[in-house]
Design a protein around this motif. Structure first.
Motif, mmCIF file in Angstrom:
data_model
loop_
_atom_site.group_PDB
_atom_site.id
_atom_site.type_symbol
_atom_site.label_atom_id
_atom_site.label_comp_id
_atom_site.label_asym_id
_atom_site.label_seq_id
_atom_site.Cartn_x
_atom_site.Cartn_y
_atom_site.Cartn_z
ATOM 1 N N LYS A 3 38.977 41.947 45.600
ATOM 2 C CA LYS A 3 38.082 42.434 46.655
ATOM 3 C C LYS A 3 36.931 41.459 46.897
ATOM 4 O O LYS A 3 36.579 41.160 48.049
ATOM 5 C CB LYS A 3 37.532 43.821 46.293
ATOM 6 C CG LYS A 3 36.701 44.459 47.417
ATOM 7 C CD LYS A 3 36.106 45.792 47.000
ATOM 8 C CE LYS A 3 37.139 46.872 46.860
ATOM 9 N NZ LYS A 3 37.709 47.294 48.172
ATOM 10 N N SER A 60 39.502 45.789 43.176
ATOM 11 C CA SER A 60 38.649 44.848 42.428
ATOM 12 C C SER A 60 39.355 44.486 41.120
ATOM 13 O O SER A 60 38.799 44.630 40.030
ATOM 14 C CB SER A 60 37.282 45.476 42.156
ATOM 15 O OG SER A 60 36.632 45.807 43.351
ATOM 16 N N ILE A 89 39.123 44.685 53.698
ATOM 17 C CA ILE A 89 38.394 44.575 52.431
ATOM 18 C C ILE A 89 38.526 45.868 51.638
ATOM 19 O O ILE A 89 38.737 45.862 50.422
ATOM 20 C CB ILE A 89 36.901 44.257 52.692
ATOM 21 C CG1 ILE A 89 36.746 42.823 53.228
ATOM 22 C CG2 ILE A 89 36.073 44.424 51.409
ATOM 23 C CD1 ILE A 89 35.345 42.485 53.709
#
Length: 462
Positions: free
Chosen positions: A219, A195, A190
């Protein structure tokens, strides 16, 4: 902030219901700061038992706005709010279903006043809204109408807030995204992704791609895969060893690249995506009076369509929208089966093609304009969208109605030659899925810039 709401529906089969009325009160914990109340034309008949229960009938809803016409207002009034309703799972499901028909992901936290009441006011004989509020001395009027029930829910929620002094139960009752302990391997994966908007690839230890997806926030989407507890997610969590990604900047490019990569790599856990993303299409025919008619039907691979839709509900919503935008006849758009003139003629939104008052020449020009806007047939054009960086834009190339590929160019560089444009394009396959993705996205995102290409000359049609 809370959006306290109530919804009335047509009734019918699960996930086939339509909204007939909605009332939303935006509540800051002390007072109502905004409200939205409206009847809604569900574009489907109401079940007789629902008519008897609510008093809302089909005739009342003929001139009411369709859901797509109020969708923006619903999004605005519920943004950054927790959805509160009596039996919230029902109202929230109905809202999500309606937005899904418009290809929009409606996601909010939710809170149910039935569950909250059971915890804060135990031992009540009934937790139905009517019986509960009466037992608590809360006045209710217009029972089984959205506004009356929503107002009662506001008063009930105020009472429940006052009883939950420590706010512990409230915190527990709010339905947040599933949270669970994520092991170190998944946490590192992750942390390794951005993002950003783009496409992501999940690999086994040997490098085999087991899943491909796209997201406006890679993300966030990867986190959902690693915290969900459905069977597919658990299998991915067990098998994944690495996640790679490609930032596209544009959601449209991400959709096209995802479609291309899934067809190329055929990942194990993308099997469900092999089915077509659309099942209805827009077709045209000329009737005996010479008028061009438009009709939505199931996709027929042997017939040439104008554009395609994810489902019939989405198609009908656009048909109604286009009828108003181009001042077309409901009858000739297959939206009115009554005899004589169509409904819109009576309110001066149709020029009378249904009763042969409008000339075929004038009417057909408007139909051709609609077709031109929504069809890529024989067109050469590029679609410009945002790029991966602030000084970059993305481009999608279409030549003679066929999708050629995608590329990027610097804002300081003016593309004024078709050969230069082709040189920056990464080729992709033209197929029905890619065509649907482009047409559907352009239809819903009017901000996009399209530029018609005429040999080596470019004419902007933004």
């Amino acid at each position: 902030m809370y959006a306290i709401l109530d919804i009335e529906t047509t009734g019918g089969k699960y996930n086939e219901e339509g909204i007939t009325e909605i009332a939303i009160y935006k509540f800051d914990g002390h007072k109502v700061v905004d409200q939205f109340i409206s009847l809604i034309n569900p574009e489907r008949p109401i079940q007789p038992f629902v008519v008897n229960l609510t008093g809302i009938n089909n005739k009342m809803l003929r001139s009411a706005p369709k859901f797509y016409e109020v969708a923006k207002r619903i999004v605005e009034i519920t943004t950054d709010c927790i959805i509160v309703a009596h039996n919230a799972s029902f109202d929230y499901r109905i809202l999500k279903t309606e937005f899904k028909r418009l290809s929009f992901d409606f996601e909010r936290q939710s809170l149910c006043t039935v569950e909250l009441s059971q915890k804060l006011i135990p031992d009540q004989k009934s937790y139905s809204l009517g019986k509960l509020v009466r037992s608590l001395g809360i006045a209710i009027s217009d029972r089984h109408r959205a506004n009356g029930d929503a107002q009662a829910t506001v008063k009930l929620f105020k009472l429940l807030l006052s009883k939950d002094v420590e706010k512990n139960i409230l915190k527990e009752t709010v339905k947040l995204e599933t949270k669970k302990k994520v092991d170190d391997k998944l946490l590192k994966l992750i942390e390794s992704v951005p993002s950003s908007t783009g496409v992501y690839y999940m690999h086994r230890e040997d490098g085999t791609i087991i899943y491909i997806g796209k997201s406006k926030n890679i993300k966030k989407r990867v986190t959902q895969h690693f915290t969900n507890d459905n069977r597919k997610s658990k299998n991915i969590q067990d098998e994944v060893s690495n996640v790679t990604y490609e930032i596209t900047g544009s959601e449209l490019l991400a959709l096209l690249k995802e479609n291309e990569e899934i067809k190329l790599n055929r990942p194990k856990y993308n099997r469900a995506l092999k089915r077509s993303k659309f099942d209805h299409a827009l077709y045209q025919f000329t009737d005996k009076n010479g008028y061009k008619n438009l009709v939505v039907k199931k996709v027929d691979k042997n017939k040439k369509s104008i554009t395609t839709f994810t489902n019939r509900q989405q198609a009908k919503s656009f048909m109604h929208r286009w009828t108003e935008e181009f001042k077309l006849c409901l009858r000739l758009m297959d939206l009115d089966n009554s005899k004589g003139n169509c409904f819109n003629y009576g309110i001066e939104k149709c020029n009378g093609a249904c009763i042969l008052e409008e000339s075929t020449e004038d009417y057909n020009i408007k139909v051709e304009e609609l077709i031109t806007v929504n069809s890529f047939e024989d067109k050469s054009m590029m679609i410009i969208d945002r790029g991966r960086d602030i000084d970059e834009q993305s481009v999608i190339l279409i030549e003679e109605g066929k999708f050629i590929g995608i590329g990027y160019f610097n804002l300081n560089h003016q593309i004024n030659n078709i050969d230069i444009l082709r040189s920056i394009i990464t080729p992709m396959h033209h197929n029905r899925d890619a065509q649907h993705i482009i047409q559907s996205y352009v239809r819903q995102h009017k901000r996009l810039k399209t530029v018609l290409l005429d040999k080596n000359k470019i004419n902007s049609t933004e």
